[in-house]
Each structure stands twice: as structure tokens, then as C-alpha cells.
Design a protein around this motif. Sequence first.
Motif, PDB file in Angstrom:
ATOM      1  N   LEU A  48      -3.280  59.548  94.184  1.00 40.96           N
ATOM      2  CA  LEU A  48      -3.606  58.227  93.662  1.00 40.96           C
ATOM      3  C   LEU A  48      -3.003  58.081  92.280  1.00 40.96           C
ATOM      4  O   LEU A  48      -3.309  58.859  91.373  1.00 40.96           O
ATOM      5  CB  LEU A  48      -5.124  58.049  93.579  1.00 40.96           C
ATOM      6  CG  LEU A  48      -5.623  56.846  92.766  1.00 40.96           C
ATOM      7  CD1 LEU A  48      -5.195  55.524  93.421  1.00 40.96           C
ATOM      8  CD2 LEU A  48      -7.130  56.900  92.590  1.00 40.96           C
ATOM      9  N   SER A  50      -2.759  55.564  89.109  1.00 41.71           N
ATOM     10  CA  SER A  50      -3.504  54.416  88.605  1.00 41.71           C
ATOM     11  C   SER A  50      -3.616  54.505  87.097  1.00 41.71           C
ATOM     12  O   SER A  50      -3.308  55.539  86.492  1.00 41.71           O
ATOM     13  CB  SER A  50      -4.893  54.387  89.259  1.00 41.71           C
ATOM     14  OG  SER A  50      -5.671  53.311  88.791  1.00 41.71           O
ATOM     15  N   SER A  54      -4.562  48.541  83.930  1.00 43.35           N
ATOM     16  CA  SER A  54      -4.055  47.701  85.024  1.00 43.35           C
ATOM     17  C   SER A  54      -5.198  47.002  85.768  1.00 43.35           C
ATOM     18  O   SER A  54      -6.077  47.649  86.327  1.00 43.35           O
ATOM     19  CB  SER A  54      -3.249  48.563  86.004  1.00 43.35           C
ATOM     20  OG  SER A  54      -3.027  47.880  87.221  1.00 43.35           O
ATOM     21  N   CYS A  57      -5.344  47.927  89.444  1.00 46.76           N
ATOM     22  CA  CYS A  57      -5.937  49.255  89.623  1.00 46.76           C
ATOM     23  C   CYS A  57      -7.454  49.187  89.532  1.00 46.76           C
ATOM     24  O   CYS A  57      -8.171  49.779  90.345  1.00 46.76           O
ATOM     25  CB  CYS A  57      -5.402  50.220  88.563  1.00 46.76           C
ATOM     26  SG  CYS A  57      -3.677  50.688  88.783  1.00 46.76           S
ATOM     27  N   ASN A  58      -7.953  48.474  88.553  1.00 47.61           N
ATOM     28  CA  ASN A  58      -9.399  48.369  88.372  1.00 47.61           C
ATOM     29  C   ASN A  58     -10.060  47.650  89.540  1.00 47.61           C
ATOM     30  O   ASN A  58     -11.229  47.893  89.843  1.00 47.61           O
ATOM     31  CB  ASN A  58      -9.713  47.652  87.060  1.00 47.61           C
ATOM     32  CG  ASN A  58      -9.377  48.494  85.845  1.00 47.61           C
ATOM     33  OD1 ASN A  58      -9.545  49.715  85.867  1.00 47.61           O
ATOM     34  ND2 ASN A  58      -8.895  47.868  84.785  1.00 47.61           N
ATOM     35  N   ILE A  61      -9.782  50.518  92.689  1.00 47.68           N
ATOM     36  CA  ILE A  61     -10.541  51.772  92.620  1.00 47.68           C
ATOM     37  C   ILE A  61     -11.905  51.664  93.319  1.00 47.68           C
ATOM     38  O   ILE A  61     -12.259  52.552  94.112  1.00 47.68           O
ATOM     39  CB  ILE A  61     -10.705  52.235  91.157  1.00 47.68           C
ATOM     40  CG1 ILE A  61      -9.341  52.604  90.558  1.00 47.68           C
ATOM     41  CG2 ILE A  61     -11.657  53.422  91.069  1.00 47.68           C
ATOM     42  CD1 ILE A  61      -8.616  53.711  91.297  1.00 47.68           C
ATOM     43  N   SER A  84      -2.907  60.118  86.435  1.00 48.29           N
ATOM     44  CA  SER A  84      -3.053  59.003  85.503  1.00 48.29           C
ATOM     45  C   SER A  84      -1.708  58.446  85.050  1.00 48.29           C
ATOM     46  O   SER A  84      -0.758  59.205  84.815  1.00 48.29           O
ATOM     47  CB  SER A  84      -3.848  59.459  84.276  1.00 48.29           C
ATOM     48  OG  SER A  84      -3.861  58.443  83.290  1.00 48.29           O
ATOM     49  N   HIS A  95     -11.111  55.850  82.551  1.00 47.55           N
ATOM     50  CA  HIS A  95     -10.732  55.491  83.922  1.00 47.55           C
ATOM     51  C   HIS A  95     -11.313  56.446  84.953  1.00 47.55           C
ATOM     52  O   HIS A  95     -11.665  56.036  86.064  1.00 47.55           O
ATOM     53  CB  HIS A  95      -9.204  55.471  84.031  1.00 47.55           C
ATOM     54  CG  HIS A  95      -8.685  54.659  85.196  1.00 47.55           C
ATOM     55  ND1 HIS A  95      -9.239  53.460  85.596  1.00 47.55           N
ATOM     56  CD2 HIS A  95      -7.642  54.879  86.042  1.00 47.55           C
ATOM     57  CE1 HIS A  95      -8.572  52.979  86.622  1.00 47.55           C
ATOM     58  NE2 HIS A  95      -7.602  53.827  86.925  1.00 47.55           N
ATOM     59  N   ILE A 123       1.741  50.388  90.351  1.00 42.32           N
ATOM     60  CA  ILE A 123       0.389  50.947  90.488  1.00 42.32           C
ATOM     61  C   ILE A 123      -0.577  49.799  90.768  1.00 42.32           C
ATOM     62  O   ILE A 123      -0.319  48.659  90.358  1.00 42.32           O
ATOM     63  CB  ILE A 123      -0.039  51.745  89.232  1.00 42.32           C
ATOM     64  CG1 ILE A 123       0.085  50.895  87.969  1.00 42.32           C
ATOM     65  CG2 ILE A 123       0.737  53.019  89.136  1.00 42.32           C
ATOM     66  CD1 ILE A 123      -0.488  51.570  86.724  1.00 42.32           C
ATOM     67  N   PRO A 124      -1.671  50.059  91.502  1.00 41.34           N
ATOM     68  CA  PRO A 124      -2.035  51.361  92.065  1.00 41.34           C
ATOM     69  C   PRO A 124      -1.098  51.765  93.200  1.00 41.34           C
ATOM     70  O   PRO A 124      -0.520  50.921  93.868  1.00 41.34           O
ATOM     71  CB  PRO A 124      -3.459  51.133  92.585  1.00 41.34           C
ATOM     72  CG  PRO A 124      -3.471  49.670  92.955  1.00 41.34           C
ATOM     73  CD  PRO A 124      -2.635  49.003  91.903  1.00 41.34           C
ATOM     74  N   VAL A 141      -1.899  51.465  99.797  1.00 45.03           N
ATOM     75  CA  VAL A 141      -2.893  50.649  99.093  1.00 45.03           C
ATOM     76  C   VAL A 141      -3.278  49.424  99.918  1.00 45.03           C
ATOM     77  O   VAL A 141      -4.460  49.102 100.085  1.00 45.03           O
ATOM     78  CB  VAL A 141      -2.365  50.216  97.708  1.00 45.03           C
ATOM     79  CG1 VAL A 141      -3.264  49.149  97.095  1.00 45.03           C
ATOM     80  CG2 VAL A 141      -2.288  51.417  96.781  1.00 45.03           C
TER      81      VAL A 141
END
Length: 387
Positions: A48, A50, A54, A57-58, A61, A84, A95, A123-124, A141
Motif C-alpha cells: 500500500l 499512501s 493526500s 488516500c485519506n 484508507i 509511506s 497517517h 497514490i493511493p 485501488v
Amino acid sequence: MGGAACETAEFSTQNFKTLMEQEGTHYLLCGEQKVPLPSGIEKTICLLFSASWSRPCNAFIPQLVQAYNTLKETGQELEVIFVSFDRDENGYKEHIKGMPWLVVPFDVNSQKIIGNVYKVNQIPSFMPLDVGTKLLAKDAVGLIKDYGADAYPFTKKRQEELKALDEAKREGGNLNELFANGIDDSFVYGKGGKLCASDLVGKTIGLYFGAHWCPPCRDFTSQLIEAYNDITTNKDQQFEVIFISTDRDFKEFELSISKMPWPAIPFNSKTRQDLCRIFEVKWIPSLIFLGPNGKTVSTNGREMVSSYGARGFPFTEAKILEIETSLMKEKDGLPQQVKDGKHEHVLTLDMAKAYICDFCKKRGSFWAFSCNVCGYDLHPSCIEESL
């Protein structure tokens, strides 16, 4: 350095382990504990990529956490390793809070090397390892966003199976399967009460995708309410609308359904997202009609309702052709121009989706006698009365 060693088999867990060791990292973190690098012999390993800065990304997750926990609870041999893309250690530490999987220790140089080896360009990014020719794609994703835990094991075969299931639900006509949400098999009304999928059997159904934050949706909702009320007052016309919210939160959802006379999919139901995917809804407002047999009869319901209102029921191609033929006959029976006694300009026959008659003050549609100078409109039936 490590990139060259892994270039020929970049999706191998063994090569990931080799790369990490070459970069001087000999362990991963699980909370505050150090754990050995994975061998990939007994588990499916996924990387992953991330970062805390971003927004995508948030948003992703929590979806991945839910899918991961579900898979672990059902005994699937899966492990996720977080790499990361944060620019500083504080962002990295923030994160990884709440992440239930393994994480690579923070090191900006190692992150860049790993990202280059695995050709991460956005990303993600979520990459299954050790699946060879069965690999779904370099990035899974989208599959997880669409299907959650059902996407496992992230292969082309699984993707094809899921698409086939969606098509079967879309075309099969089985309402119980289409609306099954795993939480509650009932639809809810804004003013209280519930409706079950079994109550929809034999009816024409409008699947209305919309949201309170969308101005075009609010405008169209008013049109649809008018058509809905006209249709449902006729007991011989079996019709129901189901609202599928794309609102951002429960408060917006409540605002959406507060004035709707039809039921909605519950806000906490995954069926909302499933139906958007199954019917490939790309924009809102969107209205899809299912026939009494549960099968799709139209995907452009918004245009039908905007153009024909209740007159378009049951919103099939045959009905629209019938309306168009009837409108042409109506046109042939009307003069092209008239002079109204209460208006100074000549009025010309025109087609209008919706207007307010300046004589009777009632809503009109289709044919109107309109003034090209000042916008004066009359129902054809009001011409004689106004002369």
C-alpha cells in the motif's frame, strides 16, 4: 541499487524482501513492535502506497481497513505492507494511526527507491504480490473501492466474476438480489415508515440517483415529484421510485428525503454504492427505469420525465414513440399562428417542455402559443377562451 535487482520480477514478495535488505531495512513495524520481513510463502502480500497529505488516500484508507478486517475475520491469509509517501516523519506517524497492517519504517530515500521499482505514479496505490499472470492490474485501488473485501484475491478472474455478478443483477430482474444490502431489507421514508423489496414486484420502478448538495438534483426532484403524484393517483398504474443517495453525510441525506413522497435506500446501506456501480451511474441526477419484470427498460429516465412528465409512463421506448406520434397529430390540428384578444402580438405555435399559461396560470407542456416579442404563453385549449 535495489531497483535493478527487482526489475525482472517486480511483483515478487521475495524481491521486495531483497530490496528492503539492500536498502538497509531488515524489519517492519506492527504498532511499536519490530517484525521480520515477509517471505510470502504462506500469505498473500500487498503493498500500500499512501500519504497523509493526500485526500484520495485519506478517503481510501478507511475502505481498505474495513475490507482488510473482514478478510482477516474470515481467515484469509493476507497481509498489507504500508509504504509511506509522506514528506516528513510527523505526517507518517499521523497517517499510520489506526492502520491494522504492517508498515515500512520511515525513510524518505527508501520510499523513493521502492516507489520507482514498483513504478508508482499515483497514490493511493495497492499492489498484490506473487500472483504472476493472474495479476488483476498494477493497482487494485478501484477494485477495492467498488467491491471491498469481495475483491479478494485481486485477480483478473475475480474481477470478471464480480462483473458477471453485477450484470446478472442488472439484467436478471430479481429485485431481492438487486436490493439486498446485508443490513436491512427495507427502504425508508423521510416521514417515517418502511417498504420491502417484495412490495415492488410487478411495478415499474424508477431508481433515482441524486444528492441534496447538487442544484440540478433539487430542480429535477420537483419535476419527478409532480410526475410521481400524477402517476400514483391512478390506481391502475403501478409505479414506485427508489431514491439512491449520493449525499456526503447523513444530515444531507435527511434533507434529501424530507420532502420526497417515495422511499429511499438507507444511508448506512452498502447497496447505495453497489447500485451506482451496477448501473454504471457516472453523473447525477440520474433516473433508471425497471419494468414490471424487474429488468431495465430505460437508462435516460431523467430526459423522459423532463420531456413528458407523467404522460411518459411506463417510460418505455414504445410509449415515447406513441407520445411523439400523438404530438405530431396534435400539431397538424393546430394553426401555426393565432391572434389572442388580450395580447397585442401574434402568437406562434411552439414546443415547450414546461411553461406557465398566462391566461389560466396553470403549468403546461408540449404545444404552446408563444409570443416571440415578450414571452407571453398560452395553452392551445385557452385560445378560444381568451378571444
